[in-house]
Design a protein around this motif. Structure first.
Motif, short mmCIF file in Angstrom:
data_model
loop_
_atom_site.label_atom_id
_atom_site.label_comp_id
_atom_site.label_asym_id
_atom_site.label_seq_id
_atom_site.Cartn_x
_atom_site.Cartn_y
_atom_site.Cartn_z
N LEU A 70 0.76 -1.07 -0.04
CA LEU A 70 -0.14 -0.02 -0.18
C LEU A 70 0.99 1.40 0.00
CD1 LEU A 70 -2.86 -0.82 2.36
CD2 LEU A 70 -2.90 -1.10 0.18
N LEU A 71 2.13 1.28 0.60
CA LEU A 71 2.92 2.45 0.93
C LEU A 71 3.97 2.63 -0.03
CD1 LEU A 71 2.32 2.60 4.64
CD2 LEU A 71 1.02 4.05 2.93
N PRO A 72 4.62 3.83 -0.06
CA PRO A 72 6.05 4.09 -0.70
C PRO A 72 6.89 2.93 -0.20
CG PRO A 72 4.99 5.96 -0.30
CD PRO A 72 4.19 5.14 0.41
N GLN A 73 8.08 2.84 -0.80
CA GLN A 73 9.04 2.07 -0.48
C GLN A 73 9.59 2.19 0.88
OE1 GLN A 73 11.95 1.49 -3.48
NE2 GLN A 73 13.15 -0.38 -2.62
N TRP A 74 9.72 3.42 1.15
CA TRP A 74 10.44 3.95 2.50
C TRP A 74 9.70 3.17 3.84
CZ3 TRP A 74 7.30 6.56 6.07
CH2 TRP A 74 6.27 7.14 5.51
N ALA A 75 8.42 3.32 3.53
CA ALA A 75 7.58 2.76 4.77
C ALA A 75 7.89 1.21 5.12
CB ALA A 75 6.06 2.90 4.50
N ALA A 76 7.81 0.29 4.12
CA ALA A 76 8.47 -0.98 4.22
C ALA A 76 9.48 -1.14 4.65
CB ALA A 76 8.27 -1.84 3.00
N TRP A 77 10.69 -0.28 4.37
CA TRP A 77 11.92 -0.52 4.92
C TRP A 77 12.05 0.04 6.39
CZ3 TRP A 77 16.02 -2.98 3.12
CH2 TRP A 77 15.90 -3.50 1.75
N HIS A 78 11.45 1.12 6.83
CA HIS A 78 11.25 1.43 8.02
C HIS A 78 10.91 0.45 9.04
CE1 HIS A 78 12.17 5.51 6.65
NE2 HIS A 78 12.34 5.86 8.09
N LEU A 79 9.67 -0.35 8.58
CA LEU A 79 9.06 -1.40 9.40
C LEU A 79 9.87 -2.44 9.43
CD1 LEU A 79 5.36 -1.09 8.53
CD2 LEU A 79 6.12 -0.33 10.34
N THR A 80 10.66 -2.77 8.45
CA THR A 80 11.52 -3.94 8.30
C THR A 80 12.73 -3.74 9.51
OG1 THR A 80 11.12 -4.47 6.04
CG2 THR A 80 13.18 -5.11 7.04
N PHE A 81 13.25 -2.50 9.50
CA PHE A 81 14.09 -2.05 10.35
C PHE A 81 13.66 -2.27 11.86
CE2 PHE A 81 16.39 1.24 13.29
CZ PHE A 81 17.68 0.57 13.03
N VAL A 82 12.64 -1.86 12.12
CA VAL A 82 11.87 -1.73 13.36
C VAL A 82 11.92 -3.26 13.80
CG1 VAL A 82 10.04 -1.35 14.90
CG2 VAL A 82 11.05 0.46 13.40
N SER A 83 11.32 -4.18 12.95
CA SER A 83 10.81 -5.57 13.44
C SER A 83 12.01 -6.02 13.77
CB SER A 83 10.17 -6.04 12.14
OG SER A 83 8.98 -5.26 12.16
#
Length: 441
Positions: free
Chosen positions: A114-127
């Motif tokens: 659903l979101l731009p690429q930056w959002a997935a990368w941020h959640l990947t880093f947090v998880s």
């Protein structure tokens, strides 16, 4: 479908709420009914607090589910909270030993789609960061639970999680972006097709009306001759009537010529010098009161050629006529309505400037038509020429036809406001190379 369009869809927001509710139900079921079956190390007091806070959060989601202010940042913040709730539940139910650790991938997958690429990368880093802390800073609790050294097994689980999250943030994001791009292209094509269908309907109606007008115009010519014989003392009125009828017949003749050229796919190539001459001749005939100032940039060569077709001159004349009317209207408002129409025109009320210059390293020709009117409202600039707008003078349809005509010639029409007042209608056309000229001719 674009990201903005996705976010504006309340169905997407409702589906996310359903996923969150299902996730909460899963956590409650595992915490109170199936913890022993899956070997979870449950810390009940802390888990009750986590589940209570998440329940309150979901209740607030239901309150704001009909809100129109859904943006990428808001949706990302919601997925970040989902990730933090999953991290808290996993931490208090076994940490790295929890068999459901892969559920941390759910918010990443949703963000990737659903979101731009930056959002997935941020959640990947947090998880990944949270999983790393759980697996490398709690080895004693894991070994006490299983009674043996399983550090290599947990390290493999961690590595598998990292690989899975990277796959989601690369492959899925790439596929989602590619699909959104295709949806956007299809949307543009559908809009263009719809616009072409409207223009085709207008063209058919215009051809039918032009055919129907031919006979009445011939009859009016005969009546004008009879009136001139009956009223020999009114030569000026008769001449004005005949001039108006002549202009109507000229327009019908141009329409027939344009129709024939389109049917035979003929190309009309004009040099800039010839284009300027014909434009001045036509404007002198159509707008004799016009005060016209044509400025040619020094870099523009008069022998350069463009594909004018049969529609470029009518488009330019229509734009100049609109500019003249806008200038005259503003002039009358500034000077006042004490002057009659002829005095307004004689005092230079119909002022129009035309600036001709090169664009894009001399590959395009710019013909900027500036008026001295009140300008174009900012809310209408993006719509004019692309949609049929309601107008008492037909400006919406006229600009729509101008846009379509220039697109057929490989050009475009840009509308803007001048910094010193008035509007600018800029026509941009490709300058033909020698090889292109030979091919078209």
């Amino acid at each position: 479908m674009s990201v903005r369009a996705l976010l504006q869809s309340h169905k997407v927001f409702d589906q996310l709420i359903i996923l969150r509710v299902l996730g909460l139900i899963l956590k409650v079921g595992l915490t109170f009914f199936a913890g022993n079956i899956f070997g979870l190390s449950l810390e009940r007091p802390e888990l009750i607090w986590v589940l209570s806070i998440e329940t309150l959060y979901l209740s607030s989601q239901f309150l704001f589910r009909n809100s129109n202010s859904i943006s990428s940042n808001i949706l990302f913040f919601g997925l970040l909270l989902d990730t933090l709730f999953w991290i808290a539940w996993l931490y208090f139910s076994g940490g790295a030993t929890n068999a459901f650790i892969s559920l941390l991938l759910l918010p990443i997958a949703v963000a990737a789609v659903l979101l731009p690429q930056w959002a997935a990368w941020h959640l990947t880093f947090v998880s990944t960061f949270a999983y790393t802390l759980m697996i490398f800073f709690e080895p004693e609790r894991a070994m006490e639970m299983h009674g043996m050294n399983m550090s290599s097994h947990y390290l493999g689980m961690w590595f598998n999680f990292v690989i899975s999250s990277l796959v989601l943030t690369t492959c899925v994001v790439f596929i989602a972006q590619k699909n959104r791009k295709k949806e956007a292209e299809l949307s543009v094509m559908r809009e263009a097709q719809l616009r072409q269908e409207k223009l085709l309907a207008l063209g058919i109606a215009s051809a039918q009306m032009a055919h129907q007008l031919a006979t009445p115009l011939s009859s009016l010519h005969l009546l004008a001759d009879e009136v001139s014989e009956a009223l020999p003392d009114q030569p000026l009125v008769i001449n004005e009537i005949k001039t108006a009828l002549g202009r109507c017949e000229s327009v019908l003749a141009d329409l027939r010529l344009a129709t024939e050229s389109i049917r035979q796919q003929k190309q009309v190539i004009l040099s800039i010098n010839v284009l300027i001459q014909r434009l001045q001749e036509q404007l002198l005939l159509w707008l004799p009161e016009l005060t016209l100032d044509i400025r040619l940039d020094e870099s523009v060569k008069l022998d350069e050629k463009i594909n004018a077709g049969t529609s470029l001159l009518p488009v330019l004349i229509a734009l100049v006529e609109n500019a003249a009317h806008a200038s005259l209207k503003q002039f009358k408002e500034c000077v006042g309505n004490t002057l009659n129409e002829n005095e307004h025109q004689n005092k230079g009320g119909q002022r129009v400037n035309i600036n001709i210059q090169h664009l894009a390293q001399k590959q395009f020709l710019s013909i900027a038509i500036r008026d001295y009117g009140a300008g174009i409202p900012l809310s209408m600039i993006e719509q004019l020429g692309h949609k049929m707008l309601e107008s008492t003078k037909g400006m919406g349809i006229a600009l729509l036809l101008s846009h379509a005509s220039l697109e057929r010639l490989g050009g475009r029409l840009l509308l803007s406001n001048h910094v010193e007042g008035g509007a600018i209608a800029e026509v941009q056309l490709p300058i033909l190379s020698m090889s292109t000229q030979a091919r078209l001719e």
